[in-house]
Design an enzyme around this catalytic site. Structure first.
Site, short mmCIF file in Angstrom:
data_model
loop_
_atom_site.label_atom_id
_atom_site.label_comp_id
_atom_site.label_asym_id
_atom_site.label_seq_id
_atom_site.Cartn_x
_atom_site.Cartn_y
_atom_site.Cartn_z
N HIS A 181 -2.76 6.62 8.98
CA HIS A 181 -2.98 5.81 7.76
C HIS A 181 -4.48 5.61 7.49
CE1 HIS A 181 -0.95 2.59 5.03
NE2 HIS A 181 -2.07 3.01 4.50
N GLU A 189 5.31 2.24 10.91
CA GLU A 189 3.98 2.41 11.49
C GLU A 189 3.40 1.06 11.89
OE1 GLU A 189 2.02 4.12 7.89
OE2 GLU A 189 0.84 2.28 7.88
N ARG A 207 3.37 5.98 1.03
CA ARG A 207 3.99 5.07 1.98
C ARG A 207 5.14 5.79 2.67
NH1 ARG A 207 0.03 2.35 1.66
NH2 ARG A 207 -0.15 0.14 1.12
C1 DGY Z 1 -3.72 0.85 0.40
O1 DGY Z 1 -4.75 0.41 -0.14
O2 DGY Z 1 -2.60 0.61 -0.04
C2 DGY Z 1 -3.91 1.66 1.62
O3 DGY Z 1 -2.71 2.17 2.06
C3 DGY Z 1 -4.56 0.86 2.69
O4 DGY Z 1 -3.94 -0.37 2.77
#
Ligand code: DGY
Length: 346
Positions: free
Chosen positions: A312, A293, A264
């Site tokens: 992402h 983002e 993240r």
């Molecule tokens: C997650 O599963 O956390 C990925 O980042 C996609 O949302």
């Protein structure tokens, strides 16, 4: 999903047994699905539930989300839905489960959900391979200047070859440092071993020796960092990890290290990383996740040639997106059968 006797009527016409399990012979539970899901997942939703789908895949405002919830017994959101304490506070009372289509749950205020007795689940395991693939893509892309080279060709600016042209960083045999050795971190470490990389890691708890597989454990982040020719971030975003990779910690990395983030954006202090990328302290970064983002990404990343950027897409393969949906549905099935969902977070 068993059928139980002694049925009493639940809100919105759903039937609930005295044991708390829904009776699928009568009304199926209604599930608000906030984003368009893979075909096979939506087919299973149609079979077992009354889904409220989002065929246009529009991002709902929190107000719309709460309104749509008035017709639902459960929510199946993605990380794009910000389930803040304020939003959770005004969800209809009959929503008792948020079955996330994501492994990360930082978009949900877990304390607020807990306070309202709402179960929150996630989708661990099923996206580890896909995300580890992107980890390696980012590491190599950053190390070997993939973004720069690709842009050069597209702009018709490739005019020559010489021994000094586009010289990058060779990761083979170097140290691969994992910040957060959970499921994704472990698979990424295995893939890095394919490049003869020596794995170092920090995790809140040390892994057993089988899972460690020869990796060197550091019992704090500061001890890990000097051992990372490549630092790969795999820890969840929590209040404790927010801004964890700050200027002081970046200073502990070896000069010319590479930073990769598939977890993240919140774990990184953008200003500190950008300064380090400009000074060369950090040779390059490969980033799939960002603070702010998608639209609020720090502008400076866009102008730095030593950053390899992806939008992402860690879990974005057909197989994984199906598997994430099935896992979220398994959690819903368990809940509505009166059982404990396997991936309960709170
Ligand atoms: C997650 O599963 O956390 C990925 O980042 C996609 O949302």
């Amino acid at each position: 999903m068993g059928v139980e006797k002694n049925i009493t009527i639940a809100p919105q016409g759903s039937w609930i047994t005295q044991k708390g399990a829904y009776d699928f012979m009568s009304t199926k539970p209604t599930v608000l699905v906030t984003r368009k899901l893979p075909k096979a997942v939506e087919a299973r939703l149609h079979r077992d539930y009354v889904p409220i789908l989002n065929p246009d895949d529009r991002l709902y405002s929190n107000k719309e989300l709460v309104e749509l919830c008035s017709k639902a017994d459960a929510i199946l959101p993605c990380h794009t839905e910000k389930l803040t304490a304020e939003t959770i506070a005004i969800l209809p009372k009959k929503i008792k489960i948020i079955a996330n289509y994501s492994v990360g749950v930082d978009h949900c205020d877990l304390e607020a959900a807990k306070g309202r007795g709402i179960i929150v689940t996630n989708t661990p395991d099923v996206l580890s391979e896909a995300t580890a693939e992107v980890t390696i893509l980012l590491m190599l892309g950053a190390a070997r200047r993939a973004s720069e080279g690709e842009r050069m060709i597209r702009a018709k600016q490739w005019h020559d070859w010489s021994p000094n042209f586009m010289v990058g960083y060779q990761v083979t045999g170097k140290r691969f440092g994992v910040l957060g050795m959970g499921r994704v971190g472990q698979v990424a470490a295995n893939r890095a071993r394919g490049f003869d990389m020596d794995v170092h890691y920090y995790n809140r708890n040390r892994l057993c020796s089988e899972l460690e597989d020869g990796a060197t454990y550091h019992d704090n982040v500061e001890a890990l960092l000097p051992n990372c020719d490549v630092l790969s971030i795999h820890c969840p975003a929590t209040p404790q990890t927010t801004g964890m990779l700050d200027a002081a910690r970046i200073a502990l990395l070896p000069d010319g290290a590479i930073v990769v983030n598939t977890a993240r954006g919140g774990v990184v202090d953008d200003n500190a990383l950008i300064l380090a990328l400009k000074s060369g302290k950090v040779w390059a970064a490969g980033l799939d996740v960002f603070n702010g983002e998608p639209e609020g990404i720090h502008d400076e990343y866009l102008n730095l040639s030593n950053v390899f950027l992806l939008p992402h897409i860690g879990s974005a393969t057909g197989d994984t997106r199906d598997a994430m949906g099935y896992r979220a549905l398994d959690n819903l099935d368990a809940f509505f059968a009166g059982k404990e969902p396997k991936d309960r977070v709170v």
